[in-house]
Write an enzyme that holds these catalytic residues in place. Structure first.
Site, PDB file in Angstrom:
ATOM      1  N   ASP A 106       0.879  -1.198  -0.091  1.00  0.00           N
ATOM      2  CA  ASP A 106       0.120  -0.042   0.134  1.00  0.00           C
ATOM      3  C   ASP A 106       0.989   1.214   0.023  1.00  0.00           C
ATOM      4  OD1 ASP A 106      -2.147  -1.687   0.002  1.00  0.00           O
ATOM      5  OD2 ASP A 106      -2.228  -1.536   2.391  1.00  0.00           O
ATOM      6  N   HIS A 150      -5.782 -10.426  -4.254  1.00  0.00           N
ATOM      7  CA  HIS A 150      -4.618 -10.747  -4.239  1.00  0.00           C
ATOM      8  C   HIS A 150      -3.664 -11.069  -5.277  1.00  0.00           C
ATOM      9  CE1 HIS A 150      -6.770 -11.299  -0.342  1.00  0.00           C
ATOM     10  NE2 HIS A 150      -5.495 -11.198   0.286  1.00  0.00           N
TER      11      HIS A 150
HETATM   12  O1  F6P Z   1      -2.075  -3.941   3.990  1.00  0.00           O
HETATM   13  C1  F6P Z   1      -1.756  -4.794   2.503  1.00  0.00           C
HETATM   14  C2  F6P Z   1      -3.185  -5.146   2.115  1.00  0.00           C
HETATM   15  O2  F6P Z   1      -2.851  -5.856   0.928  1.00  0.00           O
HETATM   16  C3  F6P Z   1      -4.250  -4.271   1.881  1.00  0.00           C
HETATM   17  O3  F6P Z   1      -4.199  -3.246   0.813  1.00  0.00           O
HETATM   18  C4  F6P Z   1      -5.575  -5.007   1.910  1.00  0.00           C
HETATM   19  O4  F6P Z   1      -6.649  -4.313   2.358  1.00  0.00           O
HETATM   20  C5  F6P Z   1      -5.201  -6.046   2.839  1.00  0.00           C
HETATM   21  O5  F6P Z   1      -3.858  -6.178   2.838  1.00  0.00           O
HETATM   22  C6  F6P Z   1      -5.646  -7.448   2.581  1.00  0.00           C
HETATM   23  O6  F6P Z   1      -5.272  -8.410   3.750  1.00  0.00           O
HETATM   24  P1  F6P Z   1      -5.826  -9.998   3.548  1.00  0.00           P
HETATM   25  O7  F6P Z   1      -4.586 -10.527   2.774  1.00  0.00           O
HETATM   26  O8  F6P Z   1      -5.662 -10.229   5.076  1.00  0.00           O
HETATM   27  O9  F6P Z   1      -7.126 -10.177   2.904  1.00  0.00           O
END
Ligand code: F6P
Length: 360
Positions: free
Chosen positions: A140, A284
């Site tokens: 981010d 992801h």
């Molecule tokens: O903080 C990094 C991040 O990729 C954010 O942009 C996103 O909201 C979050 O992690 C998603 O997290 P998780 O993999 O736990 O769903």
């Protein structure tokens, strides 16, 4: 006796974690003659019996500059101050962790992670005396102490590629397509990928949007013969009437209940524009796979800098990039402020100058 240091990765992964590990190990083992052990799954490897440790040397880290993910594993449920035991009970196991660090004869820990991991690392140093050095990580790019975190440019490249692909299909079908990218509180990925990929509209959490203004932009384009539009929105972007007066947690709940930022944006435009609309959530995909060249270089610089901080006994500091130079900054200072998109900053004004609509 050889100096012995532990290294771990905490929080969500980011492309470049392995490149940091490789660089740290090469400098620490090859140049300085230390022993380095990786701790499996954030701090968890030291909290389980037997300890799950991974001996690291240049051989074990060969080829890691290009490998996504983390060979050490990670978790965002690994806070030793609020650790969930197998029976579901939440306990403070920080003293156990400190004992394990001593048992394993580790001089300290290099903790690679985002603001959450850095805050935990600092607390471990202050409350149970574990010496730590931090390496910032988040796709981010929202840590104010560093100009860039590795993983961000890779995510921007991936989102840009997605926009390029959406442009051609949007144009073929005269559709309005929404691409949702990561960025819960900060819209840096949406802003930079939006600029690089020629998005017509960029929606970020820092600029709550007026739905009618977004609709007018799409209608104007259609009147000029551009009957398609591509919108990039950060996962935390909301219309102004929904965002007003809400805390970050409340906004996040709204977004979850509404099926995500892209879905909310699309639904709010229904009835205001003619074109067919579709959403695409990148998710992801932005975090997986190989780091881009910029992130490999930055991660390598961070890994070597972390080894230097350990060597100089600068525990409690985090490596960071500031004005082209990698140095150390107290973790306390590093996590004090969050880096948001500046609505009056140069990137936003550049985007506005070329006709990008933000809806606010
Ligand atoms: O903080 C990094 C991040 O990729 C954010 O942009 C996103 O909201 C979050 O992690 C998603 O997290 P998780 O993999 O736990 O769903």
């Amino acid at each position: 006796m050889k100096r012995r240091v532990g290294i771990c990765t905490g929080g969500g992964d980011a492309p470049g974690l392995n490149a940091v590990i490789r660089a740290f190990v090469r400098d620490a083992v090859q140049q300085r003659g230390w022993e380095v052990v990786g701790i499996a799954d954030s701090f968890n490897g030291l909290l389980e019996q037997p300890h799950r440790l991974i001996p690291l040397n240049p051989n074990a880290t060969r080829g890691l500059v290009r490998r996504g993910g983390t060979i050490l594993g990670t978790t965002n449920r690994g806070n030793p101050f609020s650790y969930t035991r197998a029976n579901g009970e939440k306990v403070d196991v920080a003293p156990e962790l400190a004992k394990a660090v001593k048992e394993e004869r580790l001089e300290g820990l290099v903790c690679i992670g985002g603001d959450g991991t850095q805050a935990i690392a600092l607390q471990l140093m202050r409350e149970v005396g574990i010496p730590v050095v931090g390496v910032p990580k988040t796709i981010d790019n929202d840590l104010s102490a560093t100009d860039y975190t590795f993983g961000f440019q890779t995510a921007v490249d991936i989102a840009t590629d997605a926009l390029d692909r959406l442009q051609t299909t949007a144009e073929s079908h005269d559709r309005v397509l929404f691409l949702e990218v990561m960025g819960r509180d900060a819209g840096h990925i949406a802003l930079e990928a939006g600029l690089a990929g020629g998005a017509d509209i960029i929606l970020v959490p820092e600029i709550p949007y007026d739905v009618e203004r977004v609709a007018a932009c799409i209608r104007d384009r259609a009147e000029r013969g551009r009957r398609f539009s591509v919108v990039i929105c950060a996962e935390g972007a909301l219309p102004v009437d929904l965002a007003k007066g809400k805390s970050m947690e409340e906004r996040w709940e709204l977004l979850r209940d509404g099926g995500g930022a892209a879905n909310i944006a699309m639904s709010s435009l229904r009835g205001r524009i003619q074109a067919e609309m579709r959403t695409c959530v990148l998710g992801h995909i932005q975090r997986g796979g190989a780091p881009c060249a910029f992130d490999r270089v930055l991660a390598t610089r961070f890994g070597v800098a972390a080894s230097r901080l350990v060597d100089e006994g600068r525990w409690g500091e985090m490596v960071r990039l500031r004005n082209g130079v990698v140095d150390g900054v107290p973790i306390e200072e590093a996590i004090a402020t969050y880096k948001f998109v500046d609505p009056n900053g140069q990137l936003v004004s550049t985007a506005r100058a070329i006709g990008v609509e933000f809806g606010g």
